[in-house]
Design a protein around this motif. Structure first.
Motif, PDB file in Angstrom:
ATOM      1  N   ASP A 183       0.717  -1.149  -0.025  1.00 27.24           N
ATOM      2  CA  ASP A 183       0.154  -0.151  -0.100  1.00 27.24           C
ATOM      3  C   ASP A 183       0.944   1.095   0.082  1.00 27.24           C
ATOM      4  O   ASP A 183       0.712   2.215  -0.815  1.00 27.24           O
ATOM      5  N   LEU A 184       1.653   1.268   0.870  1.00 27.23           N
ATOM      6  CA  LEU A 184       2.713   2.337   0.786  1.00 27.23           C
ATOM      7  C   LEU A 184       3.556   2.880  -0.275  1.00 27.23           C
ATOM      8  O   LEU A 184       3.455   4.011  -0.978  1.00 27.23           O
ATOM      9  N   ALA A 185       4.011   1.570  -0.995  1.00 34.02           N
ATOM     10  CA  ALA A 185       4.804   1.871  -2.502  1.00 34.02           C
ATOM     11  C   ALA A 185       3.775   2.428  -3.516  1.00 34.02           C
ATOM     12  O   ALA A 185       4.254   3.255  -4.179  1.00 34.02           O
ATOM     13  N   VAL A 190       2.110   6.574  -7.124  1.00 32.05           N
ATOM     14  CA  VAL A 190       1.009   7.352  -7.405  1.00 32.05           C
ATOM     15  C   VAL A 190       1.140   8.773  -7.236  1.00 32.05           C
ATOM     16  O   VAL A 190       1.297   9.842  -8.253  1.00 32.05           O
ATOM     17  N   SER A 191       1.770   9.120  -6.308  1.00 33.55           N
ATOM     18  CA  SER A 191       2.231  10.570  -5.701  1.00 33.55           C
ATOM     19  C   SER A 191       3.119  11.003  -6.764  1.00 33.55           C
ATOM     20  O   SER A 191       3.069  12.109  -7.161  1.00 33.55           O
ATOM     21  N   VAL A 244      -0.124   9.619   1.851  1.00 29.65           N
ATOM     22  CA  VAL A 244       1.124   8.604   2.109  1.00 29.65           C
ATOM     23  C   VAL A 244       1.428   8.236   3.489  1.00 29.65           C
ATOM     24  O   VAL A 244       1.225   7.045   3.851  1.00 29.65           O
ATOM     25  N   LEU A 245       1.552   9.312   4.245  1.00 31.63           N
ATOM     26  CA  LEU A 245       1.953   8.952   5.569  1.00 31.63           C
ATOM     27  C   LEU A 245       1.047   8.904   6.556  1.00 31.63           C
ATOM     28  O   LEU A 245       1.293   8.201   7.605  1.00 31.63           O
ATOM     29  N   ILE A 246       0.021   9.582   6.337  1.00 31.45           N
ATOM     30  CA  ILE A 246      -1.190   9.530   7.436  1.00 31.45           C
ATOM     31  C   ILE A 246      -2.279   8.596   6.828  1.00 31.45           C
ATOM     32  O   ILE A 246      -2.819   7.748   7.780  1.00 31.45           O
ATOM     33  N   GLY A 247      -2.554   8.774   5.563  1.00 30.43           N
ATOM     34  CA  GLY A 247      -3.726   8.062   5.094  1.00 30.43           C
ATOM     35  C   GLY A 247      -5.166   8.261   5.126  1.00 30.43           C
ATOM     36  O   GLY A 247      -5.937   8.248   4.033  1.00 30.43           O
ATOM     37  N   ALA A 250      -9.392  13.609   9.338  1.00 29.72           N
ATOM     38  CA  ALA A 250      -9.694  14.750   9.049  1.00 29.72           C
ATOM     39  C   ALA A 250      -8.552  15.680   8.528  1.00 29.72           C
ATOM     40  O   ALA A 250      -8.782  16.434   7.528  1.00 29.72           O
ATOM     41  N   VAL A 251      -7.273  15.464   8.927  1.00 26.11           N
ATOM     42  CA  VAL A 251      -6.293  16.366   8.290  1.00 26.11           C
ATOM     43  C   VAL A 251      -5.954  15.851   6.938  1.00 26.11           C
ATOM     44  O   VAL A 251      -5.789  17.060   6.201  1.00 26.11           O
ATOM     45  N   VAL A 252      -5.961  14.683   6.613  1.00 28.90           N
ATOM     46  CA  VAL A 252      -5.775  14.362   5.014  1.00 28.90           C
ATOM     47  C   VAL A 252      -6.878  14.952   4.313  1.00 28.90           C
ATOM     48  O   VAL A 252      -6.839  15.519   3.089  1.00 28.90           O
TER      49      VAL A 252
END
Length: 404
Positions: A183-185, A190-191, A244-247, A250-252
């Motif tokens: 998932d992270l990769a 994509v990013s 990527v880092l949080i997923g 609300a912040v995302v």
């Protein structure tokens, strides 16, 4: 020294320049890689559909789903990126392109990764991953060398996207070999593509739009690059980093929502509606539309209002694949001496890939009709890249046409 001349290889360096003896296919980077990318986009989709239908087995030792995700992100896509960079970087730096045997061997490295990935059990998953991981680092080194030698420091931003993609490919294999979901990769890769679209799209879309408007005798030009564009790009990078880092959470949703608004305004400032008579330009605006839509999808997914898979396909098919086909068609026509106007077939190509981008997320939104949406999306994808092969394959393999 002109672009069409032959650059003598320096000691210890990479021979560059348009080789007078190499086959036409290996005279310029876009030729083999665009052709290979389109061919692989068709083959992988056919194999994936056959796998889902139980008619074929693909990469069982690695995992068919992992294989599908990898080949969408690092298979055909990396070839499109290579074709673009090996053609664009020489234009940016004023240096001669990689051509002839060096281009042949680089393309061979990409092909080796695709072939060995079909049956990882033959050589072992680790050996397969090692072979596949060679291509992007080699491409990265070539591009870094050219940018540094040409002293085009502003283009290091593009190199940064390629570096992130290279890291994402290696991380993908590491996670799969450790029995983890990549998932992270996937998000990192994509990013990287979205960042490249934001940067390069911000360079070519207003430029091509301005040229079209000027050719039409009007003066309602798109807004030039300004601080606003830099802020929009930075907001997009922040949104992707949060994804990527949080997923989720609300912040995302907040940062992706901000990116959605800023990139919607950015796109409007380019005045895409003025180009509707020329689909070769209009499709660039349509492809970039999926940048803010992608951020909207990621934000909704972060709030559990949309499935993560629907948001992911909105970005991968909408933002990445549609922009790649837009660039592939325009670059091929331009660099092979064709008139820069979309044929009817080219317009159908654009419509097909946009249809695939819109329909595929619906399979996750309306699961009762998932099979129908899978079928329509897959058929649209095959139509887009299949028609590209039919119309543009001969252009890529033949000598450049001289315009009169």
């Amino acid at each position: 020294m002109t672009l069409g001349s032959v650059d003598q290889p320096r000691k210890g360096g990479i021979p560059r320049g348009l080789s007078p003896t190499a086959p036409v296919l290996f005279s310029y980077g876009f030729r083999p890689f665009f052709l290979g990318a389109a061919f692989w986009a068709v083959i992988t989709m056919i194999l994936w559909i056959s796998s889902l239908a139980g008619l074929a087995t693909v990469a069982e030792d690695y995992g068919p789903a992992h294989w599908h995700a990898h080949e969408m992100l690092f298979g055909y896509s990396s070839a499109v990126l290579a074709g673009f960079l090996l053609t664009a970087v020489p234009n940016w730096t004023g240096r001669l392109p990689v051509s002839g045997w060096p281009l042949f061997w680089l393309f061979g490295v990409w092909v080796a990764g695709r072939v060995i990935f079909l049956a990882p059990g033959v050589v072992g998953a680790s050996a397969m991953a090692a072979v596949d991981s060679l291509f992007l680092p080699v491409l990265l080194l070539i591009c870094v060398r050219e940018v540094v030698a040409g002293r085009k420091w502003k283009d290091l931003k593009v190199i940064g996207g390629l570096l992130a993609l290279t890291a994402g490919n290696i991380l993908f294999h590491v996670q799969v070999l450790q029995d983890l979901h990549p998932d992270l990769a996937i998000k990192l890769a994509v990013s990287a593509y979205v960042v490249l679209v934001m940067i390069i799209g911000g360079r070519i879309i207003p430029s091509f739009t301005r040229n079209w408007i000027n050719k039409s005798g009007r003066t309602d030009f798109p807004a030039p690059y300004s601080t606003f564009d830099s802020i929009a790009i930075l907001s997009g990078i922040a949104a992707l980093a949060a994804w990527v880092l949080i997923g989720e959470g609300a912040v995302v949703a907040l940062v992706t929502g901000t990116a959605f608004l800023l990139h919607s305004v950015r796109l409007a400032r380019w005045r895409g509606w003025t180009t509707l008579q020329e689909h070769l330009v209009t499709v660039l605006h349509m492809a970039y539309l999926f940048v803010p839509l992608g951020f909207l999808g990621i934000g909704l997914s972060a709030l559990n209002a949309l499935s993560p898979m629907a948001a992911l396909h909105l970005v991968t098919v909408g933002t990445v694949a549609s922009m790649m086909l837009a660039v592939m068609t325009r670059a091929t026509r331009g660099h092979t001496g064709r008139v820069l106007t979309a044929s009817r077939t080219t317009s159908v190509i654009y419509g097909a890939i946009i249809l695939a981008a819109v329909v595929r997320p619906l399979a996750d939104i309306l699961p009762d009709y998932a099979q129908l949406f899978y079928t329509v999306s897959g058929a649209a994808w095959l139509s887009a890249f299949g028609l590209f092969l039919i119309e543009y394959g001969p252009m890529l393999a033949k000598v450049r046409r001289k315009l009169i």
